[in-house]
Scaffold this motif. Structure first.
Motif, PDB file in Angstrom:
ATOM      1  N   LYS A   1       0.829  -1.215   0.000  1.00 47.09           N
ATOM      2  CA  LYS A   1       0.000   0.000   0.000  1.00 47.09           C
ATOM      3  C   LYS A   1       0.858   1.257   0.000  1.00 47.09           C
ATOM      4  CE  LYS A   1      -4.086  -1.971   2.238  1.00 47.09           C
ATOM      5  NZ  LYS A   1      -4.999  -1.897   3.406  1.00 47.09           N
TER       6      LYS A   1
ATOM      7  N   SER B   1      -7.516   7.326  -2.000  1.00 49.74           N
ATOM      8  CA  SER B   1      -8.404   6.548  -1.137  1.00 49.74           C
ATOM      9  C   SER B   1      -9.130   5.460  -1.924  1.00 49.74           C
ATOM     10  CB  SER B   1      -9.419   7.491  -0.477  1.00 49.74           C
ATOM     11  OG  SER B   1     -10.385   6.770   0.245  1.00 49.74           O
ATOM     12  N   THR B   2      -9.598   5.806  -3.113  1.00 51.53           N
ATOM     13  CA  THR B   2     -10.291   4.823  -3.959  1.00 51.53           C
ATOM     14  C   THR B   2      -9.338   3.724  -4.424  1.00 51.53           C
ATOM     15  OG1 THR B   2     -11.750   6.593  -4.743  1.00 51.53           O
ATOM     16  CG2 THR B   2     -11.735   4.551  -6.005  1.00 51.53           C
TER      17      THR B   2
ATOM     18  N   ASP C   1      -7.301  -3.409  -1.842  1.00 52.07           N
ATOM     19  CA  ASP C   1      -7.776  -4.375  -0.851  1.00 52.07           C
ATOM     20  C   ASP C   1      -8.570  -5.493  -1.517  1.00 52.07           C
ATOM     21  OD1 ASP C   1      -6.620  -3.010   1.250  1.00 52.07           O
ATOM     22  OD2 ASP C   1      -8.426  -1.869   1.738  1.00 52.07           O
ATOM     23  N   LYS C   2      -9.364  -5.140  -2.513  1.00 50.50           N
ATOM     24  CA  LYS C   2     -10.143  -6.149  -3.231  1.00 50.50           C
ATOM     25  C   LYS C   2      -9.221  -7.103  -3.984  1.00 50.50           C
ATOM     26  CE  LYS C   2     -13.610  -6.693  -6.880  1.00 50.50           C
ATOM     27  NZ  LYS C   2     -14.469  -5.986  -7.873  1.00 50.50           N
TER      28      LYS C   2
ATOM     29  N   LYS D   1      -8.837   1.119  -1.751  1.00 53.14           N
ATOM     30  CA  LYS D   1      -9.984   0.214  -1.640  1.00 53.14           C
ATOM     31  C   LYS D   1      -9.943  -0.846  -2.736  1.00 53.14           C
ATOM     32  CE  LYS D   1     -13.085   3.580   0.547  1.00 53.14           C
ATOM     33  NZ  LYS D   1     -14.322   4.396   0.390  1.00 53.14           N
ATOM     34  N   GLU D   2      -9.561  -0.433  -3.943  1.00 49.66           N
ATOM     35  CA  GLU D   2      -9.458  -1.403  -5.039  1.00 49.66           C
ATOM     36  C   GLU D   2      -8.318  -2.385  -4.779  1.00 49.66           C
ATOM     37  OE1 GLU D   2      -9.365   0.233  -8.934  1.00 49.66           O
ATOM     38  OE2 GLU D   2     -11.125   1.513  -8.623  1.00 49.66           O
TER      39      GLU D   2
ATOM     40  N   LYS E   1     -16.051  11.275   0.496  1.00 55.18           N
ATOM     41  CA  LYS E   1     -15.719   9.864   0.341  1.00 55.18           C
ATOM     42  C   LYS E   1     -14.455   9.471   1.101  1.00 55.18           C
ATOM     43  CE  LYS E   1     -18.847   7.754  -2.087  1.00 55.18           C
ATOM     44  NZ  LYS E   1     -19.511   6.541  -1.580  1.00 55.18           N
ATOM     45  N   TYR E   2     -13.450  10.378   1.164  1.00 58.29           N
ATOM     46  CA  TYR E   2     -12.216  10.012   1.847  1.00 58.29           C
ATOM     47  C   TYR E   2     -12.111  10.629   3.234  1.00 58.29           C
ATOM     48  CZ  TYR E   2     -10.044  14.594   0.936  1.00 58.29           C
ATOM     49  OH  TYR E   2      -9.739  15.930   0.902  1.00 58.29           O
TER      50      TYR E   2
END
Length: 488
Positions: free
Chosen positions: A104, A265-266, A272-273, A269-270, A200-201
């Motif tokens: 990350k 931030s987005t 993590d997926k 999240k991607e 969102k963040y």
């Protein structure tokens, strides 16, 4: 306690020779500090077997400060300035060591670096990085190789999985750059989008109040204009939609910072997926479902041995699309000039070149003959001028066909710097430029590319029909042979 010494470059040569046997490129090692020396006879034999497509080799070890080797026509360790090491660190932490904290960190650092260079005066640094990565990721990272090592790719089968995972990781980066380009570079942001990004963040929901305020203001002004029924006020109606575009600046919002934080931030999240997915889930079909442009065919081509780097005007290094224009009058010469975006004069359908015969073993060859066929159907030939005009290789010419642009050019008597990028088809060219957020394409140039794309489809259709007809004819011949044998 002193750290162990870095392995010598000779070890890198052994590793690349061992682990890059399947890409059809004969090993050739000209170290960066050796550029300018003559090739040996055996190196010349290897050089003749190599193509011009730029590749990357990602290693587990550090060699002279680099963990990625850039492989071109001239060497398996080409000189470069882009920060490719961070690609290796991101991939290694994700795929081999499963150190997600490190992964990350590297992802956000890479994305922040790309966003910074994409909006600064050093944007050419982003373009040269993106061209090289696009070349390495071409055909689902077929032009990327890995060291076979427990902390990289464990075996050749694992290399195939590694290529798909690398494509997926880099899609996180390039898809976010495309969003940033639309919102910031192309000024596609407004009060509502900024409020969305900020909320969102961050847990701070105050920006939503500004969005509501902007909406109510526009609604009230529009209602007033309609109620007054005034011609003058009707003209003012045209400017009401501009309120949500101008309000962020009036309120002191830093649009680039807000959007940048949202994008990072987005991206996390991607990531993590992706990190939760098994290797078996990351198939080629899955990549295409995520984005059909992942692994689009594209190439970065060094036709002369120049280092990879962004523009450095004080050193005479310019990385931009070049327009190729035919001379208007005999004797006045052709024009090859830089442009800030891709115009129809930049687009090349076919390019041929030959190197000078003066010192044919040099590792810094010069081009003495260049023939360019543009997409506007103009043929431009550039021959060597001055003394010894016949110092060119008349018996062999290299060639590229498809959709290309020149990105670096310098000439004296001979062409001493020439770099291209592009694809074998116009469709791939358009897809790659959009996916990797490369230079903008003028509407006239885009129209020309789409016209070229229609021609390519017609040719493919004719070839398919010819193949079907050939298969049918072969079947008829076989049936006739069977009948003939039965009669016998």
């Amino acid at each position: 306690m002193t750290p162990p010494p870095l392995p010598p470059l000779s070890e890198l040569e052994d590793i690349i020779t061992r682990d890059c046997q399947e890409d059809g490129q004969d090993p050739l090692f000209l170290q960066p500090q050796e550029v300018g020396r003559d090739y040996t006879d055996s190196e010349m034999q290897s050089l003749m077997q190599r193509d011009f497509h730029t590749r990357l080799f990602i290693s587990a070890s550090n060699f002279k400060g680099n963990t990625v080797a850039m492989r071109t026509h001239f060497s398996d360790n080409h000189r470069y300035k882009s920060h490719f090491n961070i690609i290796r660190d991101l991939f290694k932490a994700t795929h081999a060591t499963n150190n997600l904290t490190a992964a990350k960190t590297n992802l956000t650092e890479l994305l922040s670096t790309c966003l910074h260079t994409h909006t600064s005066v050093s944007i050419s640094k982003y373009y040269t990085f993106a061209m090289t990565m696009a070349s390495a990721l071409s055909d689902c990272a077929d032009k990327t190789s890995f060291e076979i090592h427990s902390s990289m790719a464990k075996n050749q089968k694992d290399s195939d999985i590694a290529r798909r995972k690398l494509c997926l990781l880099m899609d996180i980066v390039f898809s976010k750059i495309a969003v940033y380009r639309f919102l910031v570079d192309e000024e596609g942001s407004n009060t509502f989008r900024l409020a969305f990004c900020r909320s969102k963040y961050s847990s701070d929901k105050k920006p939503l109040m500004f969005a509501i305020f902007s909406f109510l203001m526009q609604f009230c002004l529009t209602s007033y204009v309609i109620a007054e029924k005034s011609v003058l006020n009707s003209a003012a109606l045209l400017f009401i939609p501009e309120i949500d575009d101008q309000l962020p600046a009036l309120m002191g919002f830093d649009e680039a910072a807000i959007i940048g934080n949202y994008i990072i931030s987005t991206a996390l999240k991607e990531f993590d997926k992706v990190s939760r997915m098994s290797d078996e889930e990351i198939t080629h079909d899955y990549l295409l479902r995520v984005n059909p442009s992942i692994g689009v065919e594209f190439g970065d081509y060094y036709l002369t041995n120049v280092p990879e780097q962004g523009s450095c005007p004080e050193a005479g290094e310019i990385i931009q699309p070049y327009q190729v224009k035919m001379g208007r009058e005999d004797g006045l010469g052709h024009q090859i000039e830089p442009s800030n975006f891709v115009t129809d004069d930049c687009l090349i359908r076919r390019i041929e070149w030959s190197y000078t015969m003066y010192n044919p073993k040099t590792s810094k060859p010069r081009i003495g003959y260049l023939k360019i066929e543009t997409m506007s159907n103009k043929i431009i030939e550039i021959d060597r001028k001055g003394a010894c005009e016949n110092f060119v290789t008349g018996d062999f010419r290299h060639c590229l066909e498809g959709a290309y642009i020149i990105t670096q050019f310098q000439m004296s008597n001979d062409i001493i710097k020439l770099r291209l990028c592009g694809s074998k088809t116009a469709k791939s060219f358009i897809d790659a430029f959009e996916y990797y957020s490369l230079w903008g394409i003028a509407s006239s140039a885009l129209k020309m590319l789409k016209k070229e794309q229609r021609k390519e489809r017609k040719v493919d259709s004719l070839l398919d029909k010819a193949a079907v007809k050939e298969t049918f004819d072969e079947k008829v011949m076989r049936d006739c042979q069977y009948v003939s044998m039965d009669n016998v």
